[in-house]
Scaffold this motif. Structure first.
Motif, PDB file in Angstrom:
ATOM      1  N   MET A   1       0.839  -1.192   0.000  1.00  0.00           N
ATOM      2  CA  MET A   1       0.000   0.000   0.000  1.00  0.00           C
ATOM      3  C   MET A   1       0.876   1.245   0.000  1.00  0.00           C
ATOM      4  SD  MET A   1      -2.659   1.308   2.964  1.00  0.00           S
ATOM      5  CE  MET A   1      -3.698  -0.133   2.889  1.00  0.00           C
ATOM      6  N   ASP A   2       0.603   2.202  -0.894  1.00  0.00           N
ATOM      7  CA  ASP A   2       1.393   3.418  -0.905  1.00  0.00           C
ATOM      8  C   ASP A   2       0.539   4.663  -0.694  1.00  0.00           C
ATOM      9  OD1 ASP A   2       0.005   3.505  -3.265  1.00  0.00           O
ATOM     10  OD2 ASP A   2       1.752   3.773  -4.557  1.00  0.00           O
TER      11      ASP A   2
ATOM     12  N   TYR B   1      -2.139   6.696   1.799  1.00  0.00           N
ATOM     13  CA  TYR B   1      -2.647   6.800   3.158  1.00  0.00           C
ATOM     14  C   TYR B   1      -3.360   8.129   3.321  1.00  0.00           C
ATOM     15  CZ  TYR B   1       0.814   3.116   3.956  1.00  0.00           C
ATOM     16  OH  TYR B   1       1.545   1.960   3.890  1.00  0.00           O
TER      17      TYR B   1
ATOM     18  N   THR C   1      -8.728   3.091   0.828  1.00  0.00           N
ATOM     19  CA  THR C   1      -7.726   2.941   1.881  1.00  0.00           C
ATOM     20  C   THR C   1      -8.390   3.045   3.241  1.00  0.00           C
ATOM     21  OG1 THR C   1      -5.655   3.773   2.823  1.00  0.00           O
ATOM     22  CG2 THR C   1      -7.159   5.416   1.914  1.00  0.00           C
TER      23      THR C   1
ATOM     24  N   THR D   1      -6.389   3.293   6.124  1.00  0.00           N
ATOM     25  CA  THR D   1      -5.364   3.733   7.069  1.00  0.00           C
ATOM     26  C   THR D   1      -5.270   5.246   7.158  1.00  0.00           C
ATOM     27  OG1 THR D   1      -4.063   1.747   6.631  1.00  0.00           O
ATOM     28  CG2 THR D   1      -2.932   3.587   7.679  1.00  0.00           C
TER      29      THR D   1
ATOM     30  N   ARG E   1      -2.743   4.952  12.584  1.00  0.00           N
ATOM     31  CA  ARG E   1      -1.338   4.552  12.693  1.00  0.00           C
ATOM     32  C   ARG E   1      -0.410   5.757  12.699  1.00  0.00           C
ATOM     33  NH1 ARG E   1      -0.341   0.090   8.215  1.00  0.00           N
ATOM     34  NH2 ARG E   1       1.582  -0.160   9.432  1.00  0.00           N
TER      35      ARG E   1
ATOM     36  N   ASP F   1       5.277   3.671  12.463  1.00  0.00           N
ATOM     37  CA  ASP F   1       4.709   2.337  12.288  1.00  0.00           C
ATOM     38  C   ASP F   1       4.625   1.969  10.806  1.00  0.00           C
ATOM     39  OD1 ASP F   1       3.152  -0.010  12.470  1.00  0.00           O
ATOM     40  OD2 ASP F   1       1.289   1.107  12.710  1.00  0.00           O
ATOM     41  N   VAL F   2       4.211   2.923   9.984  1.00  0.00           N
ATOM     42  CA  VAL F   2       4.118   2.684   8.538  1.00  0.00           C
ATOM     43  C   VAL F   2       5.493   2.417   7.945  1.00  0.00           C
ATOM     44  CG1 VAL F   2       3.570   3.771   6.311  1.00  0.00           C
ATOM     45  CG2 VAL F   2       1.975   3.984   8.234  1.00  0.00           C
TER      46      VAL F   2
ATOM     47  N   ASN G   1       6.669  -1.217   9.421  1.00  0.00           N
ATOM     48  CA  ASN G   1       5.857  -2.418   9.191  1.00  0.00           C
ATOM     49  C   ASN G   1       5.188  -2.497   7.826  1.00  0.00           C
ATOM     50  OD1 ASN G   1       6.254  -3.592  11.843  1.00  0.00           O
ATOM     51  ND2 ASN G   1       5.032  -1.891  12.610  1.00  0.00           N
ATOM     52  N   ASP G   2       5.067  -1.395   7.116  1.00  0.00           N
ATOM     53  CA  ASP G   2       4.533  -1.435   5.752  1.00  0.00           C
ATOM     54  C   ASP G   2       5.663  -1.338   4.732  1.00  0.00           C
ATOM     55  OD1 ASP G   2       2.054  -1.592   6.828  1.00  0.00           O
ATOM     56  OD2 ASP G   2       1.229   0.194   5.875  1.00  0.00           O
TER      57      ASP G   2
ATOM     58  N   ARG H   1       0.771  -2.529  18.290  1.00  0.00           N
ATOM     59  CA  ARG H   1       1.599  -2.170  17.133  1.00  0.00           C
ATOM     60  C   ARG H   1       3.083  -2.054  17.488  1.00  0.00           C
ATOM     61  NH1 ARG H   1      -1.675  -1.269  13.098  1.00  0.00           N
ATOM     62  NH2 ARG H   1      -3.760  -0.405  13.400  1.00  0.00           N
TER      63      ARG H   1
END
Length: 318
Positions: free
Chosen positions: A1-2, A4, A74, A76, A124, A128-129, A132-133, A168
């Motif tokens: 995913m890009d 947000y 999305t 997020t 988030r 975190d992004v 973890n993404d 998270r």
């Protein structure tokens, strides 16, 4: 995913403008698309929650309802501000865990033609992004100017890692996500024992002596560990550490000079982005020593422009 949704919060337009500038600057090389939520309002910070819960959480939930209407695939919402992240996450959690309270909040939202079903969105933090993404390997691949020799104290503050409703973070008291990001940038990361301690919060104008005591612990600890800079995760910690460091020094007759910058500043420097583009020069405590150590140009100090008022003539529906 890009893609947000971005909830910037009030600080990004004023005292944390450099955070906003550096955040957007690093998103380009990383291929991250942050789409700002239209017509967002203040999250209420901390004070409003102590006055009246239903209108306070209706104020927060309005942003979530607007985000859902704008989501377009999305789920997020990225909230870079620690206080905003905490309030949005708490609102979603409390509405979900306390259905009657959630109904009261939605009743208030209905006055403005809005509704929010808790659990619809994921709240988030940008850190975190990144971890973890995106992943640390991609982050490392964008480093063109490693922060070699720079000793950094990672500072998350108390509002991001706890309460951790969605689990998270690696540890609520001593998380390692910021440390890991700084290490892939090439920095020498200090094992900083006060990384999740309070910065004084809003006590700086209310009870300066209490705030200065908390702030002195943080800054003096970073100095004792021979840090060149403290990397902050949110506007409150950065503002207190940077903007009130002078008052703290006068109170304690201290000569400590500790730059406090946003972690996105250091990401940007490692990516080869010029300091001026990242918002350097807006700080109170000079960053000249750390930029000189890295062989980078030192921008002139600039005053942040006054934020434009966001209030609509008719006010909020609730």
């Amino acid at each position: 995913m890009d893609k947000y949704l971005l909830y910037p919060g009030c600080s990004m337009e004023s005292n944390a403008k450099a955070y906003y500038e550096s955040l957007l600057a690093v998103c380009g090389p990383l291929g991250l698309n942050l789409e700002e939520i239209g017509d967002w309002n203040c999250c209420g910070a901390t004070e409003y929650l102590g006055v009246s819960l239903t209108p306070a959480y209706a104020l927060i939930a309005r942003n979530l309802a607007l985000a859902v209407n704008q989501s377009n695939g999305t789920r997020t919402v990225v909230a870079p501000c620690s206080a905003c992240y905490l309030n949005l996450a708490k609102c979603d959690y409390y509405m979900r865990e306390r259905p009657q309270f959630g109904d009261q909040v939605n009743e208030a939202l209905a006055a403005g033609g809005l509704h929010y079903d808790p659990g619809t969105l994921l709240i988030r933090h940008f850190l975190d992004v990144l971890v973890n993404d995106l992943g640390l390997d991609i982050l490392k691949s964008k480093v063109v100017r490693p922060l070699k020799g720079l000793r950094v104290a990672p500072y998350l503050g108390c509002m991001v890692p706890r309460p951790d409703y969605e689990h998270r973070w690696s540890n609520p008291e001593y998380p390692n996500e910021l440390d890991r990001v700084l290490k892939v940038l090439g920095a020498e990361v200090i094992d900083f024992p006060l990384k999740t301690h309070c910065c004084g919060g809003h006590m700086t104008p209310i009870g300066p002596e209490t705030a200065y005591r908390l702030l002195h612990r943080l800054v003096s600890a970073a100095d004792q560990y021979e840090a060149d800079v403290v990397a902050a995760l949110g506007p409150m910690g950065q503002m207190n550490g940077d903007g009130y460091q002078g008052g703290m020094k006068r109170h304690y007759h201290s000569d400590i000079q500790m730059p406090i910058v946003f972690f996105t500043h250091l990401i940007g420097l490692a990516f080869g982005i010029e300091p001026k583009q990242l918002g350097f020069g807006r700080e109170f405590v000079s960053t000249r020593p750390l930029l000189t150590k890295l062989g980078m140009p030192v921008p002139e100090t600039v005053a942040a422009p006054a934020a434009k008022p966001r209030k609509k003539p008719e006010g909020l529906p609730m």
